[in-house]
Design an enzyme around this catalytic site. Structure first.
Site, PDB file in Angstrom:
ATOM      1  N   GLY A  87       0.828  -1.207   0.000  1.00 43.88           N
ATOM      2  CA  GLY A  87       0.000   0.000   0.000  1.00 43.88           C
ATOM      3  C   GLY A  87       0.855   1.246   0.000  1.00 43.88           C
ATOM      4  O   GLY A  87       2.077   1.178   0.123  1.00 43.88           O
ATOM      5  N   GLY A  89       2.728   3.673   1.375  1.00 38.94           N
ATOM      6  CA  GLY A  89       3.349   3.906   2.679  1.00 38.94           C
ATOM      7  C   GLY A  89       3.940   5.295   2.786  1.00 38.94           C
ATOM      8  O   GLY A  89       4.288   5.755   3.873  1.00 38.94           O
ATOM      9  N   ARG A  90       4.085   5.955   1.630  1.00 37.04           N
ATOM     10  CA  ARG A  90       4.657   7.309   1.659  1.00 37.04           C
ATOM     11  C   ARG A  90       3.972   8.160   0.598  1.00 37.04           C
ATOM     12  O   ARG A  90       4.589   9.059   0.039  1.00 37.04           O
ATOM     13  CB  ARG A  90       6.163   7.251   1.399  1.00 37.04           C
ATOM     14  N   LYS A 110       3.900  12.119  -3.268  1.00 32.85           N
ATOM     15  CA  LYS A 110       4.792  11.025  -2.858  1.00 32.85           C
ATOM     16  C   LYS A 110       5.846  11.618  -1.922  1.00 32.85           C
ATOM     17  O   LYS A 110       6.514  12.587  -2.294  1.00 32.85           O
ATOM     18  CB  LYS A 110       5.444  10.432  -4.118  1.00 32.85           C
ATOM     19  N   ASP A 122       9.229   5.937   7.311  1.00 34.60           N
ATOM     20  CA  ASP A 122       8.873   7.260   7.823  1.00 34.60           C
ATOM     21  C   ASP A 122       7.876   7.991   6.919  1.00 34.60           C
ATOM     22  O   ASP A 122       7.458   9.108   7.211  1.00 34.60           O
ATOM     23  CB  ASP A 122      10.135   8.118   8.004  1.00 34.60           C
ATOM     24  N   GLY A 123       7.525   7.350   5.804  1.00 36.80           N
ATOM     25  CA  GLY A 123       6.554   7.982   4.902  1.00 36.80           C
ATOM     26  C   GLY A 123       7.124   9.135   4.103  1.00 36.80           C
ATOM     27  O   GLY A 123       6.397   9.828   3.389  1.00 36.80           O
ATOM     28  N   ARG A 173       2.744  13.604  -8.249  1.00 38.26           N
ATOM     29  CA  ARG A 173       2.723  12.687  -9.389  1.00 38.26           C
ATOM     30  C   ARG A 173       1.325  12.657  -9.990  1.00 38.26           C
ATOM     31  O   ARG A 173       0.337  12.658  -9.261  1.00 38.26           O
ATOM     32  CB  ARG A 173       3.131  11.308  -8.875  1.00 38.26           C
ATOM     33  N   ASP A 248       3.728  -4.941  -7.541  1.00 41.41           N
ATOM     34  CA  ASP A 248       3.141  -3.699  -7.017  1.00 41.41           C
ATOM     35  C   ASP A 248       3.648  -2.486  -7.789  1.00 41.41           C
ATOM     36  O   ASP A 248       3.115  -1.395  -7.638  1.00 41.41           O
ATOM     37  CB  ASP A 248       3.434  -3.543  -5.519  1.00 41.41           C
ATOM     38  N   ASP A 258       6.562   4.068 -10.710  1.00 43.99           N
ATOM     39  CA  ASP A 258       7.487   3.839  -9.599  1.00 43.99           C
ATOM     40  C   ASP A 258       8.946   3.786 -10.046  1.00 43.99           C
ATOM     41  O   ASP A 258       9.558   2.720 -10.170  1.00 43.99           O
ATOM     42  CB  ASP A 258       7.093   2.587  -8.795  1.00 43.99           C
TER      43      ASP A 258
HETATM   44  P1  AMP Z   1       8.651   0.623  -3.917  1.00 43.02           P
HETATM   45  O1  AMP Z   1       8.908  -0.757  -4.471  1.00 43.02           O
HETATM   46  O2  AMP Z   1       9.868   1.438  -3.675  1.00 43.02           O
HETATM   47  O3  AMP Z   1       7.673   1.355  -4.791  1.00 43.02           O
HETATM   48  O4  AMP Z   1       7.972   0.468  -2.459  1.00 43.02           O
HETATM   49  C1  AMP Z   1       7.573  -0.723  -1.872  1.00 43.02           C
HETATM   50  C2  AMP Z   1       6.696  -0.482  -0.648  1.00 43.02           C
HETATM   51  O5  AMP Z   1       7.412   0.161   0.396  1.00 43.02           O
HETATM   52  C3  AMP Z   1       5.480   0.402  -0.907  1.00 43.02           C
HETATM   53  O6  AMP Z   1       4.383  -0.121  -0.197  1.00 43.02           O
HETATM   54  C4  AMP Z   1       5.906   1.742  -0.371  1.00 43.02           C
HETATM   55  O7  AMP Z   1       4.796   2.540   0.000  1.00 43.02           O
HETATM   56  C5  AMP Z   1       6.745   1.349   0.838  1.00 43.02           C
HETATM   57  N1  AMP Z   1       7.721   2.395   1.191  1.00 43.02           N
HETATM   58  C6  AMP Z   1       8.821   2.727   0.495  1.00 43.02           C
HETATM   59  N2  AMP Z   1       9.477   3.742   1.096  1.00 43.02           N
HETATM   60  C7  AMP Z   1       8.784   4.066   2.208  1.00 43.02           C
HETATM   61  C8  AMP Z   1       8.952   5.028   3.259  1.00 43.02           C
HETATM   62  N3  AMP Z   1       9.983   5.890   3.272  1.00 43.02           N
HETATM   63  N4  AMP Z   1       8.037   5.048   4.245  1.00 43.02           N
HETATM   64  C9  AMP Z   1       7.001   4.192   4.237  1.00 43.02           C
HETATM   65  N5  AMP Z   1       6.782   3.269   3.285  1.00 43.02           N
HETATM   66  C10 AMP Z   1       7.670   3.194   2.288  1.00 43.02           C
HETATM   67 MG    MG Z   2       6.162   0.925  -5.535  1.00 43.96          MG
END
Ligand code: AMP
Ligand code: MG
Length: 481
Positions: A87, A89-90, A110, A122-123, A173, A248, A258
């Site tokens: 989901g 997360g940030r 983002k 940390d989002g 975005r 994802d 992404d």
């Molecule tokens: P990505 O493959 O980089 O697009 O991210 C994979 C997952 O990690 C996704 O659910 C993102 O929302 C979560 N995520 C990545 N970086 C952060 C962050 N700094 N804080 C919280 N969630 C994160």
């Molecule tokens: Mg992603």
């Protein structure tokens, strides 16, 4: 006041789809870049967006009227292993607008703070990945490749802690949706068929209206297969390596999404890989067409429960569709590379001719971008460590070109319209980030300006075409966070 003509539809979907979130203020939001052309396309007023109230919105500090901020739920296979709960997360979806062309576009922030899906994170995002995504996604768009867009980049005035403290930033975005293969997996894994059905209907309406009807789920799957075959062929044609093709990060509408440790290849090799987190090379350049099939198989698996009462028959039908990927991809890839060789007609032997060139380039330190671009002139042989390796191939190519019935000018124009002169080279992107962190946004603006017209030879940007020297070469790129 910032007026955004929101017309939100995702927020009207069942509560299982997302968590509502609130903006979290940042210390000192400062606008780094606003994509004014895109703002206008979206029906937004650039002057409002650059005002303090606008920057507050773009930094995630304040929600504008009509926004329904939410974090989307999804799951996904990450490097082959399934995570049922990922989901945003940030990220935070503010809502949607219908743009000047009548297309519904998500407006998402983002790096805007923690959400219920942040897990240990940390989002937040730091400036480097925000500017990388801005530059690379806009470059992809300028090359005519389907992608999310970048509306703005804002620094927050807060530090984010990575290995060292780094300047925090937020990207705005824009995308035709943020529906991922993993969004389907999320509901399928929970056996929540009602939500899965709602997601399918929503996705069909938004991306594949032709698939409306009793065979909708199969129509959606089939359209997604076609869209991805075309997309990956374009990636391959410009030497783009996504870097994290997890499910994802695979968009059901067939757009690039992404941008993490993504990269454009310098010298060509099918096994080329930059991502620091991909130790086994799962997402290397040459693996991308196979990995997408694997990801699409996950989409099919998720959709099977909706495909009718006879699961065996559905599996068989979906498998047939999946198997059609390879022919569709081949057709798209051939079209891409034929154009790169200046060829309009399709002839037997073209695939072998293209493969022969690529095989000669590998191991000859031939720069992918510059070699193809040089085919529009007389200097391609100089791209090879041993130029005679090119000469044999050139003889075959010239014979094939003579068959075309087009003039050399036409052939060269075709080559130049499919093989960019400038790409966001890794060392330039890294250099741009370093300068930005030190407070100098000149290189960022310059890269954007050059990449707005990637197929043109512009004197002022000549230096950006040069491949890295061995000292400059960036061999490893890091995750987006
Ligand atoms: P990505 O493959 O980089 O697009 O991210 C994979 C997952 O990690 C996704 O659910 C993102 O929302 C979560 N995520 C990545 N970086 C952060 C962050 N700094 N804080 C919280 N969630 C994160
Ligand atoms: Mg992603």
């Amino acid at each position: 006041m910032v007026k955004i003509p929101f017309d939100n539809s995702y927020a009207a979907l069942p509560e299982t789809f997302y968590s509502r979130v609130s903006p979290s203020p940042v210390s000192a939001p400062k606008l780094v870049a606003l994509n004014t052309d895109l703002a206008v396309e979206l029906g937004l007023n650039p002057d409002e967006l650059t005002s303090p109230a606008g920057v507050a919105v773009l930094s995630g500090s304040a929600a504008p009227d009509g926004a329904t901020p939410l974090a989307q739920a999804y799951a996904g296979h990450q490097f082959g292993g399934f995570s049922p709960q990922l989901g945003d997360g940030r990220a935070m979806l503010l809502g949607e607008v219908v743009d000047q062309s009548g297309i519904r576009q998500d407006i998402q922030l983002k790096g805007s703070g923690r959400t219920p899906y942040s897990r240990g994170g940390d989002g937040r995002a730091w400036l480097g990945p925000v500017l990388r995504e801005y530059v690379v996604s806009e470059a992809m768009h300028a090359m005519g490749i389907n992608t999310t867009r970048a509306l703005s980049a804002v620094t927050t005035g807060d530090s984010v802690m990575r290995e060292t403290p780094l300047p925090g930033a937020v990207l705005c975005r824009v995308a035709t949706s943020h529906i991922r293969v993993g969004t389907f997996q999320y509901f399928a894994a929970r056996q929540d068929l009602a939500s899965l059905k709602a997601l399918t209907d929503y996705t069909i309406a938004r991306h594949y209206p032709d698939a409306v009807g009793p065979d909708g789920p199969m129509g959606l799957f089939s359209a997604a297969v076609t869209a991805q075959a075309n997309l990956i062929a374009r990636w391959m044609g410009v030497g783009f390596i996504h870097g994290v093709m997890n499910t994802d990060n695979t968009h059901v509408g067939g757009i690039t999404i992404d941008y993490g440790p993504c990269a454009f290849m310098d010298s060509y090799h099918p096994a080329r890989l930059y991502s620091s987190i991909d130790r086994r090379g799962r997402y290397a350049y040459g693996n991308q067409p196979e990995i997408i099939v694997w990801n699409l198989a996950q989409l099919a698996t998720s959709l099977i429960p909706l495909m009718g009462d006879d699961p065996d028959a559905s599996v068989k039908a979906a498998t047939d569709v999946l198997h059609s990927f390879s022919a569709q991809y081949k057709t798209a890839w051939l079209a891409e590379f034929r154009a790169k060789l200046g060829l309009k007609q399709a002839k037997d032997g073209d695939e072998a001719l293209i493969m022969d060139l690529l095989e000669r380039m590998a191991g000859q330190n031939a720069d992918f971008t510059n070699t193809f671009r040089a085919l529009a002139g007389d200097k391609a042989r100089d791209q090879f460590t041993d130029p005679t390796v090119f000469d044999d191939w050139n003889t075959r190519w010239q014979i094939r070109l003579a068959d075309e019935g087009t003039t050399q000018n036409e052939q060269r124009r075709l080559i130049r319209s499919t093989s960019p002169a400038v790409i966001p080279r890794n060392h330039r992107v890294e250099e741009m980030i370093e300068a930005a962190v030190a407070g100098d946004y000149g290189p960022f603006q310059r890269l954007n300006a050059a990449l707005a017209n990637p197929f043109e030879d512009i004197k002022e940007f000549e230096d950006l075409k040069r491949p890295p020297t061995s000292d400059e070469e960036v061999t490893e790129t890091f995750c987006g966070t």
